[in-house]
Enzyme design. Structure first.
Site, PDB file in Angstrom:
ATOM      1  N   ASP A  40      -3.126  -6.396  -5.376  1.00 23.17           N
ATOM      2  CA  ASP A  40      -4.335  -6.386  -4.335  1.00 23.17           C
ATOM      3  C   ASP A  40      -3.754  -7.896  -2.975  1.00 23.17           C
ATOM      4  O   ASP A  40      -3.907  -9.446  -3.411  1.00 23.17           O
ATOM      5  CB  ASP A  40      -5.348  -7.265  -4.714  1.00 23.17           C
ATOM      6  CG  ASP A  40      -6.442  -7.444  -3.773  1.00 23.17           C
ATOM      7  OD1 ASP A  40      -6.568  -7.661  -2.363  1.00 23.17           O
ATOM      8  OD2 ASP A  40      -8.154  -7.043  -4.498  1.00 23.17           O
TER       9      ASP A  40
ATOM     10  N   GLY B 229       1.033  -1.058   0.006  1.00 27.21           N
ATOM     11  CA  GLY B 229       0.173  -0.217  -0.138  1.00 27.21           C
ATOM     12  C   GLY B 229       0.875   1.116  -0.135  1.00 27.21           C
ATOM     13  O   GLY B 229       0.268   2.132   0.694  1.00 27.21           O
TER      14      GLY B 229
ATOM     15  N   GLY C   5       2.929   5.100   3.559  1.00 25.95           N
ATOM     16  CA  GLY C   5       3.646   4.145   3.593  1.00 25.95           C
ATOM     17  C   GLY C   5       4.722   4.480   2.273  1.00 25.95           C
ATOM     18  O   GLY C   5       5.599   4.738   1.497  1.00 25.95           O
TER      19      GLY C   5
ATOM     20  N   TYR D 110     -13.722  -2.361  12.734  1.00 23.51           N
ATOM     21  CA  TYR D 110     -12.051  -1.703  12.610  1.00 23.51           C
ATOM     22  C   TYR D 110     -11.076  -2.469  13.054  1.00 23.51           C
ATOM     23  O   TYR D 110     -10.561  -2.363  13.278  1.00 23.51           O
ATOM     24  CB  TYR D 110     -12.459  -0.460  12.493  1.00 23.51           C
ATOM     25  CG  TYR D 110     -11.041   0.459  12.196  1.00 23.51           C
ATOM     26  CD1 TYR D 110     -10.042   0.384  10.984  1.00 23.51           C
ATOM     27  CD2 TYR D 110     -10.460   0.854  12.274  1.00 23.51           C
ATOM     28  CE1 TYR D 110      -8.535   0.349  10.721  1.00 23.51           C
ATOM     29  CE2 TYR D 110      -9.291   2.133  12.754  1.00 23.51           C
ATOM     30  CZ  TYR D 110      -8.149   1.391  11.557  1.00 23.51           C
ATOM     31  OH  TYR D 110      -7.894   2.788  11.189  1.00 23.51           O
TER      32      TYR D 110
END
Length: 275
Positions: free
Chosen positions: A70, A13, A19, A164
């Site tokens: 992905d 990512g 990142g 989350y």
């Protein structure tokens, strides 16, 4: 200082935000950077692609390999890891940065969103570690750094967004367990910001553009990550680091350069989740 000369970093990512800043920081210190992210075409709202990230990394002084991945897909992860090894000769550092976020309560969280967060966050972290470990175990100073919070398992960190929190703490559990499993062989640590960091996640998933004025730049996380990854992997593992604490230990006392808005006093910066 070329602390990471000829070292290869696999980062998930990393096409934008924290990142990308970590990638550029390590690139400026000599690293080869493998960007494993799924944005290959420009997004209507979010900045950056794996290709623009690669260009910025090379401009910072490192070598870049852009891989459309992905991390929910095991075959894509394994292929990207193999391409990284074929290109650079190995993997020395894994940074689990990819994350999905939706701050909704139980009745408002569709199962596809629950699945997305847990597949990207917890499962993605586990999968990338599993895929990189055979190569990390051959490195002289192998590190896995996961961007996840300290394990403060208290109801207040769960009650407003159970799904989350499960997904993020799952990443931290990977750090806890793998640090013990690979003690003395590979360092597993987590890093989390003390304040909110001005990223697209804050602007679109958490708050709004004005909220970012109460946060810090992603460069503070990049500087902290660099400091952690320079340490001896055999002796520094199983830690849940906070960015400001890491830099204070390195002698930093003035954090004003990291504020998004220089006019926002330090004591008015918003603390991040789980702090």
């Amino acid at each position: 200082m070329m602390h990471f000369k000829n070292k290869t970093v696999f980062i998930t990512g990393g096409s934008r935000g924290i990142g990308l800043e970590i990638a550029k920081k390590l690139a400026s210190e000599g690293a080869n950077i493998v960007i494993a992210a799924k944005t290959s075409e420009p997004h209507p709202k979010l900045p950056g692609t794996i290709h623009t990230a690669a260009a910025e990394i090379e401009a910072a002084g490192g070598k870049a390999l852009a891989c459309m991945v992905d991390i929910r897909d095991e075959n894509q992860v394994l292929a990207a890891v193999q391409l990284a090894v074929d290109t650079f000769g190995g993997i020395d550092i894994l940074i689990n940065n990819a994350s999905a976020i939706q701050l909704t309560g139980t009745l408002s969280t569709e199962m596809k969103k629950y699945d997305l967060m847990n597949q990207v966050n917890t499962r993605g972290t586990y999968l990338c570690a599993q895929a990189c470990l055979p190569h990390l175990l051959k490195s002289e100073n192998p590190h896995v750094l996961t961007l996840s919070p300290p394990l403060n398992v208290e109801a207040r960190w769960f009650e407003n967004h159970v799904a989350y929190s499960i997904a993020k703490f799952g990443m931290s559990l990977c750090t806890l367990g793998m640090a013990s499993e690979f003690k003395g062989k590979v360092a597993f640590n987590s890093l989390w910001p003390k304040t909110i960091i001005a990223t697209a996640a804050i602007e679109f998933a958490v708050g709004n553009a004005s909220m970012m004025q109460l946060g810090r730049k992603a460069t503070i996380m990049a500087d902290a990550a660099s400091a952690i990854l320079q340490k001896d992997a055999k002796t520094v593992s199983g830690n849940f680091y906070i960015d400001e604490d890491v830099l204070r230990a390195e002698g930093v006392t003035d954090f004003s350069e990291y504020r998004v808005n220089p006019n926002t006093p330090e004591n008015q910066l918003l603390p991040d989740f789980f702090i």
